[in-house]
Design a protein around this motif. Structure first.
Motif, PDB file in Angstrom:
ATOM      1  N   UNK A 199       2.605  -0.173  -6.477  1.00  0.00           N
ATOM      2  CA  UNK A 199       1.842  -0.568  -5.295  1.00  0.00           C
ATOM      3  C   UNK A 199       0.453  -1.031  -5.705  1.00  0.00           C
ATOM      4  N   UNK A 200      -0.046  -2.050  -5.005  1.00  0.00           N
ATOM      5  CA  UNK A 200      -1.382  -2.576  -5.297  1.00  0.00           C
ATOM      6  C   UNK A 200      -2.479  -1.621  -4.875  1.00  0.00           C
ATOM      7  N   UNK A 201      -2.276  -0.961  -3.754  1.00  0.00           N
ATOM      8  CA  UNK A 201      -3.301  -0.089  -3.177  1.00  0.00           C
ATOM      9  C   UNK A 201      -2.767   1.326  -3.037  1.00  0.00           C
ATOM     10  N   UNK A 202      -3.588   2.282  -3.436  1.00  0.00           N
ATOM     11  CA  UNK A 202      -3.258   3.694  -3.300  1.00  0.00           C
ATOM     12  C   UNK A 202      -4.271   4.305  -2.346  1.00  0.00           C
ATOM     13  N   UNK A 203      -3.791   4.805  -1.203  1.00  0.00           N
ATOM     14  CA  UNK A 203      -4.654   5.401  -0.194  1.00  0.00           C
ATOM     15  C   UNK A 203      -4.292   6.871  -0.085  1.00  0.00           C
ATOM     16  N   UNK A 204      -5.246   7.718  -0.423  1.00  0.00           N
ATOM     17  CA  UNK A 204      -5.041   9.161  -0.398  1.00  0.00           C
ATOM     18  C   UNK A 204      -5.834   9.758   0.759  1.00  0.00           C
TER      19      UNK A 204
ATOM     20  N   UNK B 225       0.820  -1.213   0.000  1.00  0.00           N
ATOM     21  CA  UNK B 225       0.000   0.000   0.000  1.00  0.00           C
ATOM     22  C   UNK B 225       0.855   1.265   0.000  1.00  0.00           C
ATOM     23  N   UNK B 226       0.418   2.237  -0.774  1.00  0.00           N
ATOM     24  CA  UNK B 226       1.048   3.550  -0.835  1.00  0.00           C
ATOM     25  C   UNK B 226       0.080   4.555  -0.235  1.00  0.00           C
TER      26      UNK B 226
ATOM     27  N   UNK C 165       5.341  -3.689   3.628  1.00  0.00           N
ATOM     28  CA  UNK C 165       4.462  -3.468   2.479  1.00  0.00           C
ATOM     29  C   UNK C 165       3.723  -2.144   2.509  1.00  0.00           C
ATOM     30  N   UNK C 166       4.214  -1.190   3.302  1.00  0.00           N
ATOM     31  CA  UNK C 166       3.565   0.116   3.395  1.00  0.00           C
ATOM     32  C   UNK C 166       4.592   1.209   3.130  1.00  0.00           C
ATOM     33  N   UNK C 167       4.202   2.152   2.275  1.00  0.00           N
ATOM     34  CA  UNK C 167       5.071   3.303   2.007  1.00  0.00           C
ATOM     35  C   UNK C 167       4.241   4.567   2.193  1.00  0.00           C
TER      36      UNK C 167
ATOM     37  N   UNK D   8       5.475   7.413  11.946  1.00  0.00           N
ATOM     38  CA  UNK D   8       6.072   6.558  12.973  1.00  0.00           C
ATOM     39  C   UNK D   8       5.309   5.247  13.119  1.00  0.00           C
ATOM     40  N   UNK D   9       3.982   5.288  12.977  1.00  0.00           N
ATOM     41  CA  UNK D   9       3.180   4.077  13.119  1.00  0.00           C
ATOM     42  C   UNK D   9       3.443   3.071  12.005  1.00  0.00           C
ATOM     43  N   UNK D  10       3.803   3.578  10.835  1.00  0.00           N
ATOM     44  CA  UNK D  10       4.020   2.682   9.690  1.00  0.00           C
ATOM     45  C   UNK D  10       5.481   2.299   9.497  1.00  0.00           C
TER      46      UNK D  10
END
Length: 85
Positions: A66-71, A29-30, A49-51, A42-44
């Motif tokens: 990335x498979x998932x894009x979270x905005x 996930x991005x 697998x998280x950027x 800090x949490x990530x």
């Protein structure tokens, strides 16, 4: 692609952040942040697998890699502003 209105976390807790990522089955996930959100950064930290990137740093390579894009919603407004110039 998912747009979140907010991702509220009062303090940096990796286990809580990981539980949210696992709940939504986010693999590779991005997250695009509107500013330097230290709590989310800090949490990530050290999650394979998280950027996390700021809206100014968004690029085609990261989106396609990335498979998932979270905005976060405020980041969408900043990206729109940059594209309309």
């Amino acid at each position: 692609m998912v747009i979140l209105k907010d991702f509220p976390m009062e303090k940096s807790v990796r286990a809580r952040f990981k539980s949210v990522v696992d709940l939504f089955s986010l693999k590779k996930a991005l997250f695009v942040l509107d500013d330097n959100n230290e709590v989310l950064l800090k949490s990530s930290r050290n999650m394979k697998n998280v950027k996390m990137i700021r809206s100014e740093g968004i690029n085609v390579y990261d989106i396609l890699n990335h498979e998932h894009l979270i905005l976060l919603e405020p980041s969408v407004k900043k990206i729109e502003g940059a594209l309309l110039v």
